[in-house]
Design an enzyme around this catalytic site. Structure first.
Site: not given
Ligand code: E4P
Length: 225
Positions: A83
């Site tokens: 990512k």
């Molecule tokens: C997923 O890929 C993201 O990192 C995650 O859904 C972010 O979630 P949050 O907004 O609860 O931190």
């Protein structure tokens, strides 16, 4: 459409695997930190447990360091997807990682136009973040369908991943908006499946049933025993 679990908790993964809702997993530094201990070791265990892609995010902010860390992360397990953030450093890193054969998931994408350059790479996934917008009293659920239409027009193999889903309404928007992948935190699945009206309804029916004499209930209750 695939469902990933937005967690690094091994217990949560096992719980939701049993219900067929873990075709992959997504993590980020906050999600790994929440588990405590050594995040690299935690990531290895998640990747081993999950039969599908597992996203692991870079922690550096500049492209060369993202590329070095991303390449190393991709070697932690064969199912790791790296990512990187949807900024220009992330774009430079994603282009280089693509050349090196590393699969990428672009995170912190809030608006479909941010996905265009990444779809041209093309990266494996673009994560559209929903809940973080709602946290500010705004709504971006309509951007899921916008992003879907846009990626289709671009004729890209990049998959649309809906992320940061806090409630059932956002899950429905992700599904109906045409996301390829919906990643759901375990807490959101708990919320979906502990609907108070369902639980209250069960109690209502059980109370009404108990009003029948035991003798009248017996044949029905003994069916299948
Ligand atoms: C997923 O890929 C993201 O990192 C995650 O859904 C972010 O979630 P949050 O907004 O609860 O931190």
């Amino acid at each position: 459409m695939e469902f990933f679990l937005d967690t690094a908790s091994l217990d949560a993964i096992r719980r939701w695997q049993a219900f067929g809702l873990v075709q992959g997993a997504t993590t980020n530094p906050a999600i790994l930190a929440k588990e405590g201990g050594d995040p690299l070791d935690q990531l290895r265990q998640v990747a081993e447990l999950v039969d599908g892609p597992v996203s692991a995010q870079v922690t550096h902010a500049e492209a060369p360091a993202m590329v070095r860390q991303g390449e190393a992360l991709s070697q932690v397990a064969p199912n790791i997807v790296v990512k990187v953030p949807a900024d220009l450093e992330g774009l430079a890193a994603a282009r280089e990682l693509k050349e090196k054969g590393v699969s990428c998931n672009i995170t912190l994408t809030f608006q479909p136009a941010q996905a265009i350059a990444f779809a041209k790479v093309p990266v494996a996934y673009v994560s559209l973040i929903i809940g973080r917008v709602d946290d500010f009293g705004l709504s971006s659920v309509e951007e899921i369908a916008n992003a879907r239409a846009m990626l289709d027009k671009l004729e890209t193999p990049t998959k649309l991943l809906a992320a940061s889903l806090r409630n059932p309404t956002q899950i429905i928007a992700a599904v109906n908006g045409g996301a390829d992948v919906v990643t759901v935190p375990p807490s959101t699945w708990e919320l979906v499946h502990q609907n108070p009206l369902t639980l209250q309804g069960e109690q209502d029916f059980a109370a009404a049933w108990e009003e029948l004499p035991a003798e009248a209930r017996r044949a029905y209750e003994n069916l299948g025993t």
